[in-house]
Design an enzyme around this catalytic site. Sequence first.
Site, short mmCIF file in Angstrom:
data_model
loop_
_atom_site.label_atom_id
_atom_site.label_comp_id
_atom_site.label_asym_id
_atom_site.label_seq_id
_atom_site.Cartn_x
_atom_site.Cartn_y
_atom_site.Cartn_z
N ASP A 8 0.87 -1.20 0.00
CA ASP A 8 0.00 0.00 0.00
C ASP A 8 0.90 1.24 0.00
O ASP A 8 2.13 1.14 0.14
CB ASP A 8 -0.92 -0.01 1.23
CG ASP A 8 -1.86 1.19 1.28
OD1 ASP A 8 -2.36 1.61 0.22
OD2 ASP A 8 -2.11 1.72 2.38
N SER A 9 0.27 2.40 -0.09
CA SER A 9 1.03 3.65 -0.01
C SER A 9 1.51 3.93 1.41
O SER A 9 2.54 4.55 1.61
CB SER A 9 0.13 4.80 -0.46
OG SER A 9 -1.03 4.83 0.35
N TYR A 40 -1.24 8.49 -2.11
CA TYR A 40 -1.58 8.20 -3.50
C TYR A 40 -2.84 8.95 -3.94
O TYR A 40 -2.99 9.29 -5.10
CB TYR A 40 -1.82 6.70 -3.69
CG TYR A 40 -0.56 5.87 -3.86
CD1 TYR A 40 0.71 6.44 -3.75
CD2 TYR A 40 -0.65 4.51 -4.15
CE1 TYR A 40 1.85 5.66 -3.92
CE2 TYR A 40 0.48 3.73 -4.34
CZ TYR A 40 1.73 4.31 -4.21
OH TYR A 40 2.85 3.55 -4.39
N CYS A 72 -4.53 -1.53 -2.04
CA CYS A 72 -4.78 -0.10 -2.19
C CYS A 72 -5.79 0.10 -3.31
O CYS A 72 -5.53 -0.29 -4.46
CB CYS A 72 -3.46 0.59 -2.54
SG CYS A 72 -3.64 2.34 -2.89
N ASN A 73 -6.93 0.68 -2.97
CA ASN A 73 -7.96 0.91 -3.99
C ASN A 73 -7.49 1.93 -5.03
O ASN A 73 -7.76 1.78 -6.22
CB ASN A 73 -9.23 1.47 -3.34
CG ASN A 73 -9.92 0.47 -2.45
OD1 ASN A 73 -10.84 -0.22 -2.87
ND2 ASN A 73 -9.48 0.36 -1.22
N THR A 74 -6.79 2.96 -4.57
CA THR A 74 -6.35 4.03 -5.48
C THR A 74 -5.42 3.47 -6.55
O THR A 74 -5.51 3.85 -7.72
CB THR A 74 -5.61 5.13 -4.67
OG1 THR A 74 -6.39 5.43 -3.50
CG2 THR A 74 -5.42 6.38 -5.48
N CYS A 186 -11.25 2.51 0.68
CA CYS A 186 -9.85 2.84 0.89
C CYS A 186 -9.39 1.95 2.03
O CYS A 186 -10.09 1.86 3.06
CB CYS A 186 -9.69 4.31 1.25
SG CYS A 186 -8.03 4.73 1.84
N THR A 187 -8.25 1.30 1.87
CA THR A 187 -7.84 0.31 2.88
C THR A 187 -7.46 0.95 4.21
O THR A 187 -7.36 0.26 5.23
CB THR A 187 -6.66 -0.54 2.35
OG1 THR A 187 -5.63 0.34 1.89
CG2 THR A 187 -7.12 -1.46 1.23
#
Length: 265
Positions: A8-9, A40, A72-74, A186-187
Amino acid sequence: MSRVLVFDSGVGGLSIVQSIQEQAPNVTIDYAADSGFFPYGLKTDQELKERLPMLCAALVKEAQPDLLVLACNTASTLALDAVRECVDIPVVGTVPAIKPAAEHTETGVVGVLATPGTVRRQYLNNLEKEFASKVKVLRYGTAGLVELAERYVRDEVLSIDQFETAISPLFSKENGEDIDTIVLACTHFPLIKHQIQNACPKHVKKLIDSGEAIARQVIKRLKEEKPSNSSRNGRALLTGGRANKVAYSTVLEKFGFLRVDIIDL
Ligand code: DGL
């Protein structure tokens, strides 16, 4: 034993780590955060498209997992296919839980809380068209809520007002007063699920995220793979230099990542 790399970010992917640990305690998990490029949700599509495939390929080379989770959804809603093309292991992405939310709503109005990047994705339009054509979906992108999650896991004291302020624009939208189901797209948000629930108006009955579904998918895909022989404990990889090691180590330790390495990407 199988190894999974969760990426993830920032700290958001740790919500996915928890879901995998609950359902598959025998899987070894490494964690990677692109802390040097966080957040992100405020980056342009072009910036993320350029960075993600190269970064994920390098992380996979370093960690040698059997499977990569783009937690990460983004990132997933923009670059899942491009990342898949750059690595030679299965990649499980994170898709906003629009389908279960559309099935669950009784009022016919679903809210989506995500990053500013995710709410403008064509990917989300497609999900809505396929799974939610009979319900109204209201989206709100908030970088503020991501920031609150990052601060919460670092034990900062936060007030309910801060959460209310971060999510209230969703309910000011037309039909916002009818939302009964919210997608945490969003995680980072499952980490502050209780606070979000408390900050929501009373008509919101359910918050839905993708954690369990991703963990199920991870288990299914791992069964199809030949497990690696590596037996070292899970570790965390961070971008952005030593300062991030200081900022992340305590949080990562809480989730079981005792070894934290900086990777220069
Ligand atoms: N956790 C990420 C997601 O699921 C994004 C947070 C950010 O870097 O803005 O979209």
